[in-house]
Design an enzyme around this catalytic site. Structure first.
Site, mmCIF file in Angstrom:
data_model
loop_
_atom_site.group_PDB
_atom_site.id
_atom_site.type_symbol
_atom_site.label_atom_id
_atom_site.label_comp_id
_atom_site.label_asym_id
_atom_site.label_seq_id
_atom_site.Cartn_x
_atom_site.Cartn_y
_atom_site.Cartn_z
ATOM 1 N N GLY A 234 14.502 29.927 -22.148
ATOM 2 C CA GLY A 234 14.631 28.544 -22.608
ATOM 3 C C GLY A 234 14.128 27.561 -21.566
ATOM 4 O O GLY A 234 13.409 26.598 -21.879
ATOM 5 N N ASP B 159 18.060 25.190 -10.979
ATOM 6 C CA ASP B 159 19.467 25.529 -11.163
ATOM 7 C C ASP B 159 20.110 24.408 -11.952
ATOM 8 O O ASP B 159 19.934 23.231 -11.623
ATOM 9 C CB ASP B 159 20.195 25.745 -9.837
ATOM 10 C CG ASP B 159 21.506 26.481 -10.090
ATOM 11 O OD1 ASP B 159 21.449 27.681 -10.430
ATOM 12 O OD2 ASP B 159 22.579 25.871 -9.977
HETATM 13 P P1 ITT Z 1 17.690 31.541 -13.587
HETATM 14 O O1 ITT Z 1 18.768 31.534 -12.513
HETATM 15 O O2 ITT Z 1 16.836 32.753 -13.557
HETATM 16 O O3 ITT Z 1 16.889 30.275 -13.625
HETATM 17 P P2 ITT Z 1 19.956 31.257 -15.405
HETATM 18 O O4 ITT Z 1 20.055 31.150 -16.899
HETATM 19 O O5 ITT Z 1 20.911 32.213 -14.733
HETATM 20 O O6 ITT Z 1 18.448 31.616 -15.042
HETATM 21 P P3 ITT Z 1 21.342 29.076 -14.091
HETATM 22 O O7 ITT Z 1 22.017 29.950 -13.090
HETATM 23 O O8 ITT Z 1 20.769 27.776 -13.629
HETATM 24 O O9 ITT Z 1 20.115 29.831 -14.801
HETATM 25 O O10 ITT Z 1 22.372 28.831 -15.270
HETATM 26 C C1 ITT Z 1 22.223 27.766 -16.129
HETATM 27 C C2 ITT Z 1 23.285 27.843 -17.219
HETATM 28 O O11 ITT Z 1 23.423 26.554 -17.800
HETATM 29 C C3 ITT Z 1 22.908 28.792 -18.340
HETATM 30 O O12 ITT Z 1 24.082 29.347 -18.897
HETATM 31 C C4 ITT Z 1 22.234 27.898 -19.347
HETATM 32 O O13 ITT Z 1 22.373 28.351 -20.651
HETATM 33 C C5 ITT Z 1 22.942 26.562 -19.120
HETATM 34 N N1 ITT Z 1 21.940 25.496 -19.277
HETATM 35 C C6 ITT Z 1 21.035 25.079 -18.346
HETATM 36 N N2 ITT Z 1 20.199 24.171 -18.871
HETATM 37 C C7 ITT Z 1 20.578 24.027 -20.157
HETATM 38 C C8 ITT Z 1 20.069 23.269 -21.217
HETATM 39 O O14 ITT Z 1 18.987 22.515 -21.090
HETATM 40 N N3 ITT Z 1 20.687 23.371 -22.394
HETATM 41 C C9 ITT Z 1 21.757 24.159 -22.560
HETATM 42 N N4 ITT Z 1 22.291 24.940 -21.618
HETATM 43 C C10 ITT Z 1 21.700 24.873 -20.407
#
Ligand code: ITT
Length: 201
Positions: free
Chosen positions: A12, A71
């Site tokens: 995403g 992040d």
């Molecule tokens: P990377 O570390 O590989 O980038 P990740 O999904 O683990 O992938 P994060 O640790 O930054 O990334 O976690 C972000 C969380 O917040 C994750 O559960 C996402 O679904 C949520 N999140 C981040 N941006 C979002 C958005 O634009 N809309 C909805 N949820 C979001």
């Protein structure tokens, strides 16, 4: 052409980052190669964790490509800021995360359901972060899931001024107002200035 690797494992995020950085002069945007180890995320802020990911992946990818790390997460006031930097570790998948969040807020009345999405971006190269930025968007936690666009917590994140959840907005509309869209607008402008400089490799 400078290479910019989008250092995230979240599909995403990749879609949104690629769409906002599309057509950036002087840069070729690439996904993270498969099969790499995962970066640690032990920081207490979004910026700390974006820096950790940027340093980690830019060290692995060597001296040439630039690296963008993201992040992000959801900060809910009624939960004292949780899930915050633990947003991806709050439950095993998006469906379980949203169910758990709505459950935790079951007895919280609408005026007390305020929340924000936060996105920190780090630009790194050769093991070192050279620039960071952050964007956020205010909203409330909806009473139920609505919408099918986006990813993660989008179906439960209500934008009160629009009367819609983030998941009810088409991708371009989300990018215009979202935490990531705001951070990426600054990121794009910053990359444009690098792209115009010649001889910086
Ligand atoms: P990377 O570390 O590989 O980038 P990740 O999904 O683990 O992938 P994060 O640790 O930054 O990334 O976690 C972000 C969380 O917040 C994750 O559960 C996402 O679904 C949520 N999140 C981040 N941006 C979002 C958005 O634009 N809309 C909805 N949820 C979001």
């Amino acid at each position: 052409m400078k290479r910019l690797v989008i250092a995230t494992t979240n599909a995403g995020k990749v879609r949104e980052i690629v769409s906002v950085l599309d057509g950036l002069e002087g840069w070729r945007v690439e996904p993270l190669p498969g099969g790499l180890p995962l970066a640690d995320e032990t920081g207490s802020t979004f910026v700390d964790n974006a820096v950790q990911k940027g340093e980690f992946y830019s060290r692995i990818l060597g001296p040439e490509p630039w690296v963008a790390a993201d992040d992000s997460g959801l900060v809910v006031d009624a939960l004292d800021g949780r899930p915050g930097v633990f947003s991806s570790r709050y439950a095993p998948n998006d469906e379980a995360r949203n169910r758990k969040l709505l459950g935790e807020l079951r007895n919280v009345a609408e005026p007390n359901r305020s929340a924000r999405f936060v996105c920190a971006l780090a630009l790194a190269r050769n093991g070192g972060v050279v620039w960071t930025t952050e964007g956020s968007v205010e909203g409330t936690i909806a009473l139920r899931r609505e919408g099918t666009h986006g990813f993660g917590y989008d179906p439960v994140f209500l934008l009160p001024a629009l009367g819609r959840t983030m998941a009810e907005l088409p991708p371009e509309a989300k990018n215009r107002i979202s935490h990531r869209g705001r951070a990426l607008a600054m990121f794009r402008a910053h990359l444009e200035s690098y792209g115009q400089e010649s001889g910086r490799g």
